[in-house]
Design a protein around this motif. Structure first.
Motif, PDB file in Angstrom:
ATOM      1  N   THR A 154       0.811  -1.215   0.000  1.00 56.32           N
ATOM      2  CA  THR A 154       0.000   0.000   0.000  1.00 56.32           C
ATOM      3  C   THR A 154       0.842   1.262   0.000  1.00 56.32           C
ATOM      4  OG1 THR A 154      -0.148  -0.070   2.405  1.00 56.32           O
ATOM      5  CG2 THR A 154      -1.918  -1.144   1.159  1.00 56.32           C
ATOM      6  N   VAL A 155       2.106   1.164   0.361  1.00 59.14           N
ATOM      7  CA  VAL A 155       2.983   2.331   0.384  1.00 59.14           C
ATOM      8  C   VAL A 155       3.439   2.686  -1.028  1.00 59.14           C
ATOM      9  CG1 VAL A 155       5.169   3.218   1.263  1.00 59.14           C
ATOM     10  CG2 VAL A 155       3.747   1.778   2.718  1.00 59.14           C
ATOM     11  N   ASN A 156       3.710   1.684  -1.840  1.00 60.54           N
ATOM     12  CA  ASN A 156       4.220   1.910  -3.185  1.00 60.54           C
ATOM     13  C   ASN A 156       3.349   1.140  -4.186  1.00 60.54           C
ATOM     14  OD1 ASN A 156       5.812   2.769  -5.229  1.00 60.54           O
ATOM     15  ND2 ASN A 156       7.500   1.369  -4.824  1.00 60.54           N
ATOM     16  N   PRO A 157       2.186   1.707  -4.592  1.00 60.80           N
ATOM     17  CA  PRO A 157       1.294   0.954  -5.488  1.00 60.80           C
ATOM     18  C   PRO A 157       1.871   0.825  -6.895  1.00 60.80           C
ATOM     19  CG  PRO A 157       0.437   3.147  -5.102  1.00 60.80           C
ATOM     20  CD  PRO A 157       1.646   3.006  -4.242  1.00 60.80           C
TER      21      PRO A 157
ATOM     22  N   LEU B 290       1.056   1.535 -12.931  1.00 58.95           N
ATOM     23  CA  LEU B 290       0.609   1.078 -14.243  1.00 58.95           C
ATOM     24  C   LEU B 290      -0.756   0.390 -14.119  1.00 58.95           C
ATOM     25  CD1 LEU B 290       1.118   0.629 -17.260  1.00 58.95           C
ATOM     26  CD2 LEU B 290       2.242  -1.513 -16.638  1.00 58.95           C
ATOM     27  N   ARG B 291      -0.887  -0.483 -13.147  1.00 56.28           N
ATOM     28  CA  ARG B 291      -2.174  -1.168 -12.947  1.00 56.28           C
ATOM     29  C   ARG B 291      -3.259  -0.207 -12.494  1.00 56.28           C
ATOM     30  NH1 ARG B 291      -1.585  -6.586  -9.684  1.00 56.28           N
ATOM     31  NH2 ARG B 291      -3.687  -6.810 -10.495  1.00 56.28           N
ATOM     32  N   VAL B 292      -2.900   0.760 -11.658  1.00 55.28           N
ATOM     33  CA  VAL B 292      -3.874   1.753 -11.209  1.00 55.28           C
ATOM     34  C   VAL B 292      -4.359   2.567 -12.410  1.00 55.28           C
ATOM     35  CG1 VAL B 292      -4.188   3.846  -9.825  1.00 55.28           C
ATOM     36  CG2 VAL B 292      -2.959   1.887  -8.872  1.00 55.28           C
ATOM     37  N   GLY B 293      -3.413   3.002 -13.258  1.00 49.24           N
ATOM     38  CA  GLY B 293      -3.771   3.769 -14.449  1.00 49.24           C
ATOM     39  C   GLY B 293      -4.625   2.966 -15.417  1.00 49.24           C
ATOM     40  N   LEU B 294      -4.276   1.712 -15.599  1.00 47.16           N
ATOM     41  CA  LEU B 294      -5.081   0.861 -16.479  1.00 47.16           C
ATOM     42  C   LEU B 294      -6.492   0.669 -15.937  1.00 47.16           C
ATOM     43  CD1 LEU B 294      -2.537  -1.901 -17.558  1.00 47.16           C
ATOM     44  CD2 LEU B 294      -3.658  -0.228 -19.025  1.00 47.16           C
TER      45      LEU B 294
END
Length: 69
Positions: free
Chosen positions: A29-32, A35-39
């Motif tokens: 959770t500190v370093n998501p 790329l997956r979040v943007g997708l």
């Protein structure tokens, strides 16, 4: 042996031989993974865009068929 007892034993045997793919590792959770979040957000925005476009097309067709336009 009753049916529920046999079923309980079968469930325990089945769980012992497999592991869940969803709990294989904890998410960071500190370093998501950006790329997956943007997708995920991009796909969501794209699908909402398609939904609004289809809705406006359907409303236009409805108005034309009923002589409102």
């Amino acid at each position: 042996m009753t049916f529920s007892h046999l079923l309980t034993r079968a469930v325990h045997i089945n769980r012992a031989g497999s592991r869940s793919a969803f709990t294989s590792s904890k998410s960071d959770t500190v370093n998501p993974n950006w790329l997956r979040v943007g997708l995920a957000f991009g796909t969501s925005a794209f699908l909402w865009g398609l939904l609004f476009k289809q809705h406006s097309t359907d409303v236009h067709e409805y108005k034309v068929r009923n002589g409102l336009q």
